[in-house]
Motif scaffolding. Structure first.
Motif, PDB file in Angstrom:
ATOM      1  N   LEU A   3     -13.301   8.008 -87.299  1.00 12.96           N
ATOM      2  CA  LEU A   3     -13.044   6.729 -87.956  1.00 12.96           C
ATOM      3  C   LEU A   3     -13.402   6.775 -89.431  1.00 12.96           C
ATOM      4  N   ILE A   4     -14.487   7.452 -89.776  1.00 13.28           N
ATOM      5  CA  ILE A   4     -14.908   7.512 -91.177  1.00 13.28           C
ATOM      6  C   ILE A   4     -13.845   8.187 -92.036  1.00 13.28           C
ATOM      7  N   TYR A   5     -13.216   9.229 -91.499  1.00 14.85           N
ATOM      8  CA  TYR A   5     -12.154   9.911 -92.255  1.00 14.85           C
ATOM      9  C   TYR A   5     -10.908   9.038 -92.348  1.00 14.85           C
ATOM     10  N   LEU A   6     -10.619   8.304 -91.281  1.00 13.76           N
ATOM     11  CA  LEU A   6      -9.486   7.386 -91.323  1.00 13.76           C
ATOM     12  C   LEU A   6      -9.693   6.338 -92.416  1.00 13.76           C
ATOM     13  N   ILE A   7     -10.910   5.816 -92.489  1.00 12.25           N
ATOM     14  CA  ILE A   7     -11.218   4.805 -93.500  1.00 12.25           C
ATOM     15  C   ILE A   7     -11.085   5.393 -94.901  1.00 12.25           C
ATOM     16  N   LEU A   8     -11.586   6.610 -95.081  1.00 11.26           N
ATOM     17  CA  LEU A   8     -11.497   7.258 -96.397  1.00 11.26           C
ATOM     18  C   LEU A   8     -10.046   7.490 -96.802  1.00 11.26           C
ATOM     19  N   ASP A  48      -1.255   1.991 -94.185  1.00 11.59           N
ATOM     20  CA  ASP A  48      -2.670   1.769 -93.846  1.00 11.59           C
ATOM     21  C   ASP A  48      -2.813   1.145 -92.459  1.00 11.59           C
ATOM     22  N   THR A  49      -1.931   0.212 -92.127  1.00  9.89           N
ATOM     23  CA  THR A  49      -1.984  -0.415 -90.807  1.00  9.89           C
ATOM     24  C   THR A  49      -1.741   0.607 -89.704  1.00  9.89           C
ATOM     25  N   LEU A  50      -0.722   1.436 -89.884  1.00 11.81           N
ATOM     26  CA  LEU A  50      -0.414   2.460 -88.889  1.00 11.81           C
ATOM     27  C   LEU A  50      -1.564   3.458 -88.752  1.00 11.81           C
ATOM     28  N   LEU A  51      -2.134   3.863 -89.883  1.00 14.82           N
ATOM     29  CA  LEU A  51      -3.199   4.869 -89.854  1.00 14.82           C
ATOM     30  C   LEU A  51      -4.429   4.351 -89.123  1.00 14.82           C
ATOM     31  N   ILE A  52      -4.861   3.154 -89.446  1.00 17.11           N
ATOM     32  CA  ILE A  52      -6.046   2.581 -88.795  1.00 17.11           C
ATOM     33  C   ILE A  52      -5.774   2.339 -87.310  1.00 17.11           C
ATOM     34  N   ALA A  53      -4.540   1.949 -86.983  1.00 15.23           N
ATOM     35  CA  ALA A  53      -4.194   1.656 -85.588  1.00 15.23           C
ATOM     36  C   ALA A  53      -4.283   2.894 -84.705  1.00 15.23           C
ATOM     37  N   THR A  54      -4.106   4.077 -85.284  1.00 14.12           N
ATOM     38  CA  THR A  54      -4.143   5.297 -84.476  1.00 14.12           C
ATOM     39  C   THR A  54      -5.530   5.561 -83.895  1.00 14.12           C
ATOM     40  N   HIS A  55      -6.558   4.967 -84.479  1.00 19.52           N
ATOM     41  CA  HIS A  55      -7.921   5.216 -83.993  1.00 19.52           C
ATOM     42  C   HIS A  55      -8.097   4.756 -82.549  1.00 19.52           C
ATOM     43  N   SER A  56      -7.410   3.681 -82.167  1.00 22.50           N
ATOM     44  CA  SER A  56      -7.574   3.129 -80.822  1.00 22.50           C
ATOM     45  C   SER A  56      -6.589   3.717 -79.819  1.00 22.50           C
ATOM     46  N   LEU A  57      -5.671   4.559 -80.277  1.00 20.70           N
ATOM     47  CA  LEU A  57      -4.644   5.090 -79.383  1.00 20.70           C
ATOM     48  C   LEU A  57      -5.206   5.924 -78.225  1.00 20.70           C
ATOM     49  N   PRO A  58      -6.152   6.846 -78.441  1.00 15.95           N
ATOM     50  CA  PRO A  58      -6.681   7.628 -77.302  1.00 15.95           C
ATOM     51  C   PRO A  58      -7.261   6.748 -76.208  1.00 15.95           C
ATOM     52  N   GLU A  59      -8.030   5.735 -76.594  1.00 15.04           N
ATOM     53  CA  GLU A  59      -8.637   4.839 -75.589  1.00 15.04           C
ATOM     54  C   GLU A  59      -7.557   4.062 -74.844  1.00 15.04           C
ATOM     55  N   VAL A 171      -2.357  12.412 -81.177  1.00 19.69           N
ATOM     56  CA  VAL A 171      -2.783  11.393 -82.137  1.00 19.69           C
ATOM     57  C   VAL A 171      -2.997  12.024 -83.515  1.00 19.69           C
ATOM     58  N   ARG A 172      -3.602  13.207 -83.545  1.00 19.93           N
ATOM     59  CA  ARG A 172      -3.801  13.895 -84.832  1.00 19.93           C
ATOM     60  C   ARG A 172      -2.455  14.194 -85.494  1.00 19.93           C
ATOM     61  N   THR A 173      -1.491  14.628 -84.698  1.00 19.14           N
ATOM     62  CA  THR A 173      -0.156  14.896 -85.237  1.00 19.14           C
ATOM     63  C   THR A 173       0.451  13.625 -85.819  1.00 19.14           C
ATOM     64  N   LEU A 174       0.299  12.523 -85.105  1.00 20.25           N
ATOM     65  CA  LEU A 174       0.815  11.239 -85.588  1.00 20.25           C
ATOM     66  C   LEU A 174       0.125  10.835 -86.887  1.00 20.25           C
ATOM     67  N   GLN A 175      -1.176  11.059 -86.963  1.00 16.48           N
ATOM     68  CA  GLN A 175      -1.908  10.721 -88.184  1.00 16.48           C
ATOM     69  C   GLN A 175      -1.426  11.549 -89.368  1.00 16.48           C
ATOM     70  N   ILE A 176      -1.166  12.822 -89.134  1.00 20.59           N
ATOM     71  CA  ILE A 176      -0.653  13.684 -90.200  1.00 20.59           C
ATOM     72  C   ILE A 176       0.716  13.197 -90.665  1.00 20.59           C
ATOM     73  N   VAL A 177       1.558  12.804 -89.704  1.00 19.60           N
ATOM     74  CA  VAL A 177       2.893  12.277 -90.042  1.00 19.60           C
ATOM     75  C   VAL A 177       2.760  11.022 -90.914  1.00 19.60           C
TER      76      VAL A 177
END
Length: 211
Positions: A3-8, A48-59, A171-177
């Motif tokens: 999450l900290i890296y997502l925020i950064l 930014d919305t898409l990136l932050i939203a990916t944090h909850s995807l695994p759960e 999820v990591r792949t999606l974040q990179i995209v």
């Protein structure tokens, strides 16, 4: 990604697009800067919305898998009470697992969740279960090595436990995209800024008006 890296990264993306907005306000006239500013703001909000939203995807994906497995086991037990807890031989196990895969595919279609959650969760689980159906002997050997009874419930649960890594990788792949998308949108905004600043659009309007 933590999450900290997502925020950064989200803050970095915000800084980039806000810098374009500030640059437009300082160097362009009001009529010129409006659509460039709008493009920059929309790009910022979307990425930014898409990136932050990916944090909850695994759960969400894990919860979806757990819910669908409960539904599938319930369906199987409705056809034959206690079926999922019976110790099975390889042939009957393979047949029942194939039936389970089919039921999961139907549940995947009917589940009212986001398509991304289905894609990285339930559908990946279904694909993994398909590999189990094709390689039943390997899983039976693994269960025998640990002394765990070979039941439908245990196989489904075991498969769910193996899904953590594939889900995180997806999820990591999606974040990179999304990060790549933000970079592309930033470049587009910069190009649009320089086009407006150079007066190319104004020149085009003058030529059209003269014709």
């Amino acid at each position: 990604m933590k999450l900290i890296y997502l925020i950064l990264f989200a803050l970095l993306i915000a800084a980039l697009f806000i810098s374009i907005v500030v640059l437009c306000h300082k160097t362009l006239e009001n009529k010129q800067k409006v659509w460039v500013v709008i493009l920059a703001i929309i790009s910022l909000i979307v990425t930014d919305t898409l990136l932050i939203a990916t944090h909850s995807l695994p759960e969400k994906a894990n919860k979806l898998i757990a819910l669908e497995l409960v539904n599938v086991e319930s369906m199987l037990n409705n056809t034959q009470p206690g079926l999922t807890d019976q110790v099975m031989d390889p042939s009957s196990l393979q047949t029942t697992l194939a039936d389970s895969k089919q039921l999961l595919s139907q549940v995947n279609t009917d589940t009212s969740v986001g398509w991304i959650v289905r894609l990285i969760g339930a559908r990946k689980y279904t694909k993994t279960l398909e590999n189990i159906v094709c390689n039943t002997d390997d899983f039976i050997a693994a269960f025998q090595a640990t002394g765990q009874p070979v039941t439908i419930h245990n196989v489904l649960t075991y498969t769910q436990e193996q899904m953590d890594s594939p889900i995180l990788n997806a999820v990591r792949t999606l974040q990179i995209v999304i990060l790549i998308l933000s970079g592309v949108l930033f470049i587009i905004c910069i190009i649009c800024y320089f086009i407006v600043r150079s007066g190319a659009m104004n020149d085009a309007q003058i030529v059209i008006a003269n014709n």
